[in-house]
Design an enzyme around this catalytic site. Structure first.
Site, PDB file in Angstrom:
ATOM      1  N   ASP A  45      -1.522   1.043   7.177  1.00 19.20           N
ATOM      2  CA  ASP A  45      -1.329   2.490   6.916  1.00 19.20           C
ATOM      3  C   ASP A  45      -1.592   2.878   5.612  1.00 19.20           C
ATOM      4  OD1 ASP A  45      -0.287   2.091   9.651  1.00 19.20           O
ATOM      5  OD2 ASP A  45       1.606   2.744   9.161  1.00 19.20           O
ATOM      6  N   ASP A  83      -1.583   5.006  11.196  1.00 18.83           N
ATOM      7  CA  ASP A  83      -0.210   5.671  11.912  1.00 18.83           C
ATOM      8  C   ASP A  83      -1.142   6.992  12.535  1.00 18.83           C
ATOM      9  OD1 ASP A  83       2.432   5.394  12.204  1.00 18.83           O
ATOM     10  OD2 ASP A  83       2.727   6.920  10.807  1.00 18.83           O
ATOM     11  N   HIS A  89       5.242  14.466  17.954  1.00 23.50           N
ATOM     12  CA  HIS A  89       5.687  13.305  18.120  1.00 23.50           C
ATOM     13  C   HIS A  89       7.313  13.276  18.123  1.00 23.50           C
ATOM     14  CE1 HIS A  89       6.188   9.183  17.129  1.00 23.50           C
ATOM     15  NE2 HIS A  89       5.166   8.911  18.066  1.00 23.50           N
ATOM     16  N   HIS A 118       3.848  13.815  10.011  1.00 24.09           N
ATOM     17  CA  HIS A 118       3.029  13.008   9.029  1.00 24.09           C
ATOM     18  C   HIS A 118       1.936  12.512  10.184  1.00 24.09           C
ATOM     19  CE1 HIS A 118       5.982  10.208  10.459  1.00 24.09           C
ATOM     20  NE2 HIS A 118       4.967   9.275  10.605  1.00 24.09           N
ATOM     21  N   LYS A 143      -1.767   3.473  16.175  1.00 21.98           N
ATOM     22  CA  LYS A 143      -0.328   3.213  16.355  1.00 21.98           C
ATOM     23  C   LYS A 143       0.199   4.389  16.417  1.00 21.98           C
ATOM     24  CE  LYS A 143       1.148   1.247  12.119  1.00 21.98           C
ATOM     25  NZ  LYS A 143       2.249   2.205  12.004  1.00 21.98           N
ATOM     26  N   CYS A 188       6.608  -0.164   8.136  1.00 24.63           N
ATOM     27  CA  CYS A 188       5.525  -0.650   8.917  1.00 24.63           C
ATOM     28  C   CYS A 188       5.221  -2.027   8.514  1.00 24.63           C
ATOM     29  CB  CYS A 188       4.415   0.332   8.846  1.00 24.63           C
ATOM     30  SG  CYS A 188       4.630   1.921  10.231  1.00 24.63           S
TER      31      CYS A 188
HETATM   32  C1  VGL Z   1       5.622   4.374   8.619  1.00 20.61           C
HETATM   33  C2  VGL Z   1       7.639   6.030   8.718  1.00 20.61           C
HETATM   34  C3  VGL Z   1       6.913   6.512   9.711  1.00 20.61           C
HETATM   35  C4  VGL Z   1       4.942   3.466   7.719  1.00 20.61           C
HETATM   36  C5  VGL Z   1       5.129   4.972   9.367  1.00 20.61           C
HETATM   37  O1  VGL Z   1       3.799   3.542   7.651  1.00 20.61           O
HETATM   38  O2  VGL Z   1       5.725   2.528   7.024  1.00 20.61           O
HETATM   39  N1  VGL Z   1       6.930   4.890   7.924  1.00 20.61           N
HETATM   40  N2  VGL Z   1       5.704   6.116  10.096  1.00 20.61           N
HETATM   41 ZN    ZN Z   2       4.747   7.416  11.548  1.00 17.32          ZN
END
Ligand code: VGL
Ligand code: ZN
Length: 241
Positions: A45, A83, A89, A118, A143, A188
């Protein structure tokens, strides 16, 4: 237990029991890692959303970019994750009336942290950061695209059953060892590392190539969970070509 890890544990014990003495340079006995064709670097990510100016910026997340670019040059096999949420969502606080970001709710699959909106599919915020320079990355795994299920993990969605296909891909490619880095350490990266262990991979998290969100102590808790699961905590300098 691998010899190198055993030595690191000994070093930790020595540190704890001899805190007033000079610490011998045990780290120098650590075996360096030379990535081979059965190793893969998984870069989690590294998207605009998680970097300064993004919708869910991780503090100092940008400090990982140069470290990750340098690390990636040492691996033949590199996978990126992205992400990739729908606009509606379930993980967005804005979808739940009266809820604010960073509160939690109960969903059918368990507790869910609510986030600011996000990484919405197709937006500039969701793009891989410009500074990420890994032209030889072989695959990008998206994902979190099911509107009703989050997916911190690059392997298994938050319902604990839907697979993303990454494990199958890595297994078909005969990858045995996965090295994880990116954002965020405590979400993540950690969830991906824990699933990698469950799926039978030797798993390493590269601490200085990752940064955490640290929500209510989540960073420390995630390292405890990872260490208990047999995830190896390493530094980028442990990896050489
Ligand atoms: C993530 C919170 C929400 C991450 C992704 O990449 O760690 N954290 N979505
Ligand atoms: Zn996320």
């Amino acid at each position: 237990m691998k010899r190198r890890i055993f030595i690191q544990r000994l070093a930790t014990i020595a540190l704890a029991s001899n805190s007033c003495m000079a610490i011998p340079a045990l780290a120098k006995t650590s075996k360096l890692i030379h990535p081979s064709p059965d190793d893969a670097l998984i870069v989690i990510d590294m998207q605009n959303c998680f970097l300064p100016g993004g919708t869910l910026a991780v503090q100092n997340g940008d400090q990982t970019i140069a470290v990750i670019n340098a690390l990636a040059k040492k691996f033949e096999n590199v996978v990126l994750t992205q992400d990739w949420h729908t606009r509606d969502h379930v993980s967005f606080a804005s979808q739940h009336s009266g809820k604010q970001p960073y509160e939690t709710i109960k969903l059918p699959y368990g507790e869910q942290v609510l986030w600011p909106m996000h990484c919405v599919q197709g937006t500039a915020d969701a793009e891989i950061a410009q500074g990420i320079d890994i032209a030889h990355a072989q695959m990008i795994v998206r994902k979190g695209y099911h509107s009703g299920i989050d997916s911190y993990s690059a392997f298994i969605e938050a319902d604990h059953e839907t697979q993303t296909g990454l494990a199958g891909y890595l297994k078909e490619r005969k990858i045995k060892n996965v090295y994880l880095c990116g954002l965020a350490t405590d979400f993540c990266v950690a969830w991906s590392a824990l699933d990698a262990r469950k799926l039978g991979f030797n798993t390493f998290v590269i601490e200085d190539a990752s940064r955490g969100i640290d929500l209510n102590g989540s960073l420390k808790k995630s390292w405890i969970a990872m260490e208990n699961a047999g995830v190896n905590r390493i530094q980028s300098t442990d990896i050489v070509r």
